[in-house]
Scaffold this motif. Structure first.
Motif: not given
Length: 307
Positions: A193-206
């Motif tokens: 859950m935590i890793g998925g949330f962080v990946l989702s946030i990172i994906s936005v600017p990329i």
């Protein structure tokens, strides 16, 4: 029968079979969504599914609070770093070569375990069995498509996938060595859950934000991938924490993933049919697993005599 269903061997095979089914789902998902964002959403949903299955919120959050540093570290390494390396490398390397590098992961995990655990050293028999398995992966991969290098960036991709394999070994060791006192379900749920949330946030600017609309088959693929990740990671973390289970030997079962994946593609994809190189590669992998199983049984028989 009940004891067999709870055995490490059966559970390892089940987890690897679940992971092998991911290929079709990922292929469908990435047709309509970007890699990091799709992975982040998938893992976040997986964590929620395990939380709902666990069904004891007070105990869940108590274990989360007591082990928050380790859980955050595992989430960062296992989900964010590992899958960022995986997808970044995959985008730079031909699919056949990427499959071969990822398929060699048990060898890298065994090397990490060798330098971490005093009772999980690389023996001649273990090394030979793993190398036979890697050879089987190579036969399947090269037989299904030619490996061609087309540019200097692909060497960077190879490096990223090799580091990904080492990170996979590190996360297995982390769970086996440092997760005492944490339920495998809580560990899997929180890290996903935590890793998925962080990946989702990172994906936005990329990658930007992608909200659809998505066709029904996208949602079917996402639902299955979320379920299989929840089930496979929980099973794997459960057996990693079992006393006496060696990280290197357990991960040899991952050689079954491309075998099962190829068999499923023959059944589910119209243009896919059995071919000679794949069948030869599967036979080589079977030999690897049989030789390792023989070595394990021999070691267990000899152990009482050494006391």
């Amino acid at each position: 029968m009940r004891n067999f269903l709870k055995s490490t061997t059966f559970l390892a095979i089940l987890a690897c079979w679940l992971w092998s089914t991911a290929f079709v789902g990922v292929k469908i998902g990435l047709t309509y969504h970007t890699p990091l964002q799709f992975a982040g959403i998938r893992f976040f949903i997986s964590g929620i599914l395990i939380f709902l299955y666990f069904g004891k919120p007070a105990r869940y959050f108590a274990q989360l609070k007591a082990n928050i540093r380790f859980i955050l570290l595992l989430s960062l390494v296992q989900t964010v770093i590992q899958y960022s390396l995986f997808y970044s490398g995959l985008n730079l390397v031909p699919g056949s070569l990427a499959a071969m590098i990822i398929g060699s992961q048990p060898l890298f995990i065994a090397l990490v375990a060798h330098y971490t655990f005093s009772n999980d050293k690389m023996t001649l028999m273990k090394t030979g069995s793993i190398l036979i398995g890697v050879a089987g992966i190579a036969v399947i991969t090269i037989g299904r498509s030619k490996v061609e290098m087309k540019g200097a960036l692909e060497w960077i991709g190879i490096g990223l996938l090799l580091v990904n394999n080492l990170v996979a070994g590190t996360t297995n060791v982390m769970v086996a060595k440092y997760s005492k006192g944490i339920s495998p379900a809580v560990l899997s749920s929180t890290s996903l859950m935590i890793g998925g949330f962080v990946l989702s946030i990172i994906s936005v600017p990329i990658e930007g934000v992608h909200l659809g609309p998505f066709p029904p088959k996208y949602w079917y693929a996402l639902a299955w991938l979320s379920f299989l990740s929840a089930a496979a990671f929980t099973i794997w973390n459960t057996i990693l924490k079992r006393p006496g289970v060696k990280v290197s030997l357990l991960n040899v079962w991952k050689f079954l993933i491309p075998v099962s994946g190829a068999a499923l593609s023959w059944l589910l994809i119209a243009d896919e049919k059995p071919d000679v190189p794949s069948l030869i590669g599967m036979g080589i992998i079977a030999l690897s697993l049989l030789s390792l199983n023989y070595a394990n049984r021999k070691a267990l028989k000899e152990k009482p005599a050494t006391k």
